[in-house]
Design an enzyme around this catalytic site. Structure first.
Site, PDB file in Angstrom:
ATOM      1  N   LYS A   1       0.830  -1.195   0.000  1.00 48.95           N
ATOM      2  CA  LYS A   1       0.000   0.000   0.000  1.00 48.95           C
ATOM      3  C   LYS A   1       0.871   1.254   0.000  1.00 48.95           C
ATOM      4  O   LYS A   1       1.975   1.193   0.515  1.00 48.95           O
ATOM      5  CB  LYS A   1      -0.980   0.009   1.168  1.00 48.95           C
ATOM      6  CG  LYS A   1      -0.395  -0.267   2.566  1.00 48.95           C
ATOM      7  CD  LYS A   1       0.647   0.585   3.230  1.00 48.95           C
ATOM      8  CE  LYS A   1       0.650   2.043   3.344  1.00 48.95           C
ATOM      9  NZ  LYS A   1       1.854   2.567   4.076  1.00 48.95           N
TER      10      LYS A   1
ATOM     11  N   TYR B   1      -4.838   3.904   5.567  1.00 47.26           N
ATOM     12  CA  TYR B   1      -5.437   3.003   6.559  1.00 47.26           C
ATOM     13  C   TYR B   1      -6.791   3.548   7.041  1.00 47.26           C
ATOM     14  O   TYR B   1      -7.718   2.786   7.317  1.00 47.26           O
ATOM     15  CB  TYR B   1      -4.519   2.853   7.774  1.00 47.26           C
ATOM     16  CG  TYR B   1      -3.252   2.078   7.494  1.00 47.26           C
ATOM     17  CD1 TYR B   1      -3.246   0.692   7.538  1.00 47.26           C
ATOM     18  CD2 TYR B   1      -2.063   2.720   7.191  1.00 47.26           C
ATOM     19  CE1 TYR B   1      -2.087  -0.030   7.304  1.00 47.26           C
ATOM     20  CE2 TYR B   1      -0.900   2.019   6.947  1.00 47.26           C
ATOM     21  CZ  TYR B   1      -0.917   0.639   6.999  1.00 47.26           C
ATOM     22  OH  TYR B   1       0.244  -0.060   6.761  1.00 47.26           O
TER      23      TYR B   1
HETATM   24  P1  NDP Z   1      12.322   1.483   2.833  1.00 47.27           P
HETATM   25  O1  NDP Z   1      12.825   2.809   2.418  1.00 47.27           O
HETATM   26  O2  NDP Z   1      12.760   0.968   4.144  1.00 47.27           O
HETATM   27  O3  NDP Z   1      12.710   0.390   1.737  1.00 47.27           O
HETATM   28  C1  NDP Z   1      12.421   0.547   0.389  1.00 47.27           C
HETATM   29  C2  NDP Z   1      13.378  -0.325  -0.424  1.00 47.27           C
HETATM   30  O4  NDP Z   1      13.012  -0.211  -1.797  1.00 47.27           O
HETATM   31  C3  NDP Z   1      14.845   0.088  -0.355  1.00 47.27           C
HETATM   32  O5  NDP Z   1      15.533  -0.457   0.739  1.00 47.27           O
HETATM   33  C4  NDP Z   1      15.389  -0.447  -1.667  1.00 47.27           C
HETATM   34  O6  NDP Z   1      15.678  -1.834  -1.518  1.00 47.27           O
HETATM   35  C5  NDP Z   1      14.171  -0.355  -2.599  1.00 47.27           C
HETATM   36  N1  NDP Z   1      14.278   0.768  -3.547  1.00 47.27           N
HETATM   37  C6  NDP Z   1      14.298   0.642  -4.901  1.00 47.27           C
HETATM   38  N2  NDP Z   1      14.409   1.822  -5.490  1.00 47.27           N
HETATM   39  C7  NDP Z   1      14.462   2.752  -4.498  1.00 47.27           C
HETATM   40  C8  NDP Z   1      14.596   4.165  -4.483  1.00 47.27           C
HETATM   41  N3  NDP Z   1      14.675   4.893  -5.612  1.00 47.27           N
HETATM   42  N4  NDP Z   1      14.623   4.803  -3.303  1.00 47.27           N
HETATM   43  C9  NDP Z   1      14.527   4.115  -2.144  1.00 47.27           C
HETATM   44  N5  NDP Z   1      14.405   2.765  -2.093  1.00 47.27           N
HETATM   45  C10 NDP Z   1      14.377   2.076  -3.263  1.00 47.27           C
HETATM   46  O7  NDP Z   1      10.715   1.528   2.742  1.00 47.27           O
HETATM   47  P2  NDP Z   1       9.671   0.614   3.513  1.00 47.27           P
HETATM   48  O8  NDP Z   1      10.135  -0.784   3.521  1.00 47.27           O
HETATM   49  O9  NDP Z   1       9.314   1.247   4.779  1.00 47.27           O
HETATM   50  O10 NDP Z   1       8.376   0.767   2.536  1.00 47.27           O
HETATM   51  C11 NDP Z   1       8.297   0.119   1.298  1.00 47.27           C
HETATM   52  C12 NDP Z   1       6.833  -0.018   0.868  1.00 47.27           C
HETATM   53  O11 NDP Z   1       6.143  -0.779   1.839  1.00 47.27           O
HETATM   54  C13 NDP Z   1       6.068   1.299   0.766  1.00 47.27           C
HETATM   55  O12 NDP Z   1       5.163   1.250  -0.297  1.00 47.27           O
HETATM   56  C14 NDP Z   1       5.303   1.389   2.086  1.00 47.27           C
HETATM   57  O13 NDP Z   1       4.118   2.156   1.985  1.00 47.27           O
HETATM   58  C15 NDP Z   1       5.014  -0.073   2.342  1.00 47.27           C
HETATM   59  N6  NDP Z   1       4.898  -0.369   3.766  1.00 47.27           N
HETATM   60  C16 NDP Z   1       3.796  -1.057   4.190  1.00 47.27           C
HETATM   61  C17 NDP Z   1       3.632  -1.378   5.497  1.00 47.27           C
HETATM   62  C18 NDP Z   1       2.448  -2.147   5.943  1.00 47.27           C
HETATM   63  O14 NDP Z   1       2.216  -2.266   7.154  1.00 47.27           O
HETATM   64  N7  NDP Z   1       1.666  -2.723   5.024  1.00 47.27           N
HETATM   65  C19 NDP Z   1       4.613  -0.944   6.513  1.00 47.27           C
HETATM   66  C20 NDP Z   1       5.760  -0.274   5.967  1.00 47.27           C
HETATM   67  C21 NDP Z   1       5.878  -0.001   4.634  1.00 47.27           C
HETATM   68  P3  NDP Z   1      17.033  -2.485  -2.112  1.00 47.27           P
HETATM   69  O15 NDP Z   1      18.158  -1.802  -1.380  1.00 47.27           O
HETATM   70  O16 NDP Z   1      16.904  -3.908  -1.797  1.00 47.27           O
HETATM   71  O17 NDP Z   1      17.037  -2.188  -3.581  1.00 47.27           O
END
Ligand code: NDP
Length: 378
Positions: free
Chosen positions: A141, A230
């Site tokens: 989401k 949410y």
């Molecule tokens: P983070 O910033 O912690 O992680 C995002 C990851 O995406 C990065 O670590 C990287 O992984 C990858 N990535 C690829 N391209 C980019 C870019 N241009 N900039 C930054 N990161 C990039 O985010 P979250 O894990 O907190 O959130 C990710 C998604 O999950 C969002 O859509 C958020 O809304 C959703 N979410 C949902 C939750 C829920 O409860 N359902 C809770 C938290 C988040 P790599 O280094 O492996 O390439």
């Protein structure tokens, strides 16, 4: 907490609701299996796309506990991170892919489902690549940063004949499922007045350059996109998954302009439903808050703070607290979605629901921008 009344009709319905929320997923008779449903003996293979915070601390660990699926691959921009995940989770290094090479997952029998967990503005690109590789898709989401992108994702999944679901974990969480049942069965009458809020305090040192959540292109917006979804979900759940007819909205004050240069710091909005029901909602990066309340003529239901976080949410109704089993949200969601797929049942969190919510979010931003009442077109 008070002990709930044990003999009331609502208690019994609550018990049945509890069953319908959690156990019924296990007890449901197997209906016709989808043509592409894998054999039940096999745990479905999941590849996580984007190894950030949510993948590392919630989804990866959950996939060690799931009974219907397991982690069999990753997509990441960091080869070293991918290698570590392959070692820690015990899947072959050939199942580590880059964003540009997602197409190579096609024909890989280890991977059935691709779970997109990248920044919101990249969901469309990564979901479409997964669908083209012939994999079922779970999209985090909010589903995308525009309705147009949602349509592109839905179109790609339809063309590829794969299933699309949205990572709405709370639909698989017993307290929220019970809240949905109270709405559906009109236990207190239809919910007519709702209010809720969700948010956290954004780090003051963060900027659009250091956090994608503050970058308009990658996030699509501020707390409305991230946390407000949410509250939109809860309001629609209270109205038995109806979308509002119209919304009004207003941006909150910007108290830290150095942090909120691209996205809003807070926003309030009102959703108007066809039957006259109204939901007053708020999303914020200025305070920690997480609650939702729904009022009907003959009673009310309240998801207590923290209503939308990973902790066990507490559901209280006008009859007293509702006690339900505590579950790991991500395990419940992942196994729930795997089971829906294996049983050939429609998902309770389909792509169309994600699209509906993005359409509502777009209308809220339009209303906050022009100060007018905006009709929601879903
Ligand atoms: P983070 O910033 O912690 O992680 C995002 C990851 O995406 C990065 O670590 C990287 O992984 C990858 N990535 C690829 N391209 C980019 C870019 N241009 N900039 C930054 N990161 C990039 O985010 P979250 O894990 O907190 O959130 C990710 C998604 O999950 C969002 O859509 C958020 O809304 C959703 N979410 C949902 C939750 C829920 O409860 N359902 C809770 C938290 C988040 P790599 O280094 O492996 O390439």
């Amino acid at each position: 907490m008070k002990t709930p009344r044990s003999a009331s009709p609502v208690s019994r319905r609550r018990f049945l609701g509890q069953l319908s929320a959690a156990a019924a997923l296990l007890l449901a008779p197997r209906r016709g299996r989808a043509l592409d449903a894998p054999p039940l003996s096999k745990k479905l293979g999941v590849a996580l796309v984007g190894l950030g915070s949510y993948s590392t601390y919630q989804l990866g660990p959950a996939l060690r506990l799931t009974k219907r699926c397991r982690l069999t691959g990753v997509v990441t921009g960091s080869r070293a991170k991918g290698r570590n995940w392959s070692r820690d989770y015990g899947f072959p290094e050939k199942n580590v892919f880059g964003y540009a090479t997602m197409g190579e997952m096609a024909g890989n029998p280890d991977i059935d489902i691709v779970y997109v967990v990248t920044p919101n503005g990249l969901h469309a690109e990564h979901c479409i690549a997964a669908a083209k590789a012939g994999k079922h898709v779970i999209c985090e989401k909010p589903m995308a940063t525009s309705v147009a992108d949602c349509d592109a994702i839905i179109g790609a999944c339809r063309s590829a004949g794969v299933r699309l679901t949205v990572g709405y974990r709370l639909h698989y969480e017993p307290h929220h499922a019970e809240f949905a049942r109270l709405a559906r069965e009109k236990a207190f009458g239809p919910f007519m007045r709702m209010d809720g809020a969700n948010g956290f305090e954004m780090d003051s040192s963060a900027t659009a350059k250091t956090s994608w959540r503050l970058d308009k292109t990658l996030a699509g917006g501020g707390p409305l996109m991230d946390m407000g979804v949410y509250v939109v979900q809860a309001a629609c759940m209270a109205k038995v998954e109806a979308a509002p007819d119209a919304v009004t909205a207003r941006f909150g004050p910007v108290t830290r302009p150095e942090v909120f240069s691209e996205v809003e710091e807070s926003i309030g909005w009102t959703m108007e439903f066809a039957d006259g029901a109204v939901a007053d909602c708020r999303a914020t990066y200025a305070e920690s808050v997480s609650n939702f309340r729904a009022q009907a003529d003959h009673g009310w239901a309240r998801l207590e703070d923290p209503a939308f976080y990973y902790e066990e949410p507490l559901l209280t109704t006008s009859l007293g607290p509702v006690r339900l089993p505590k579950v790991n949200h991500q395990v419940a969601q992942l196994d729930g979605m795997a089971m829906e797929l294996q049983d050939g049942r429609p998902s309770i969190a389909p792509g169309e629901m994600g699209r509906r919510d993005v359409a509502i979010v777009e209308a809220i931003y339009a209303a906050a921008g022009n100060g007018r009442r905006v009709e929601v077109r879903v």
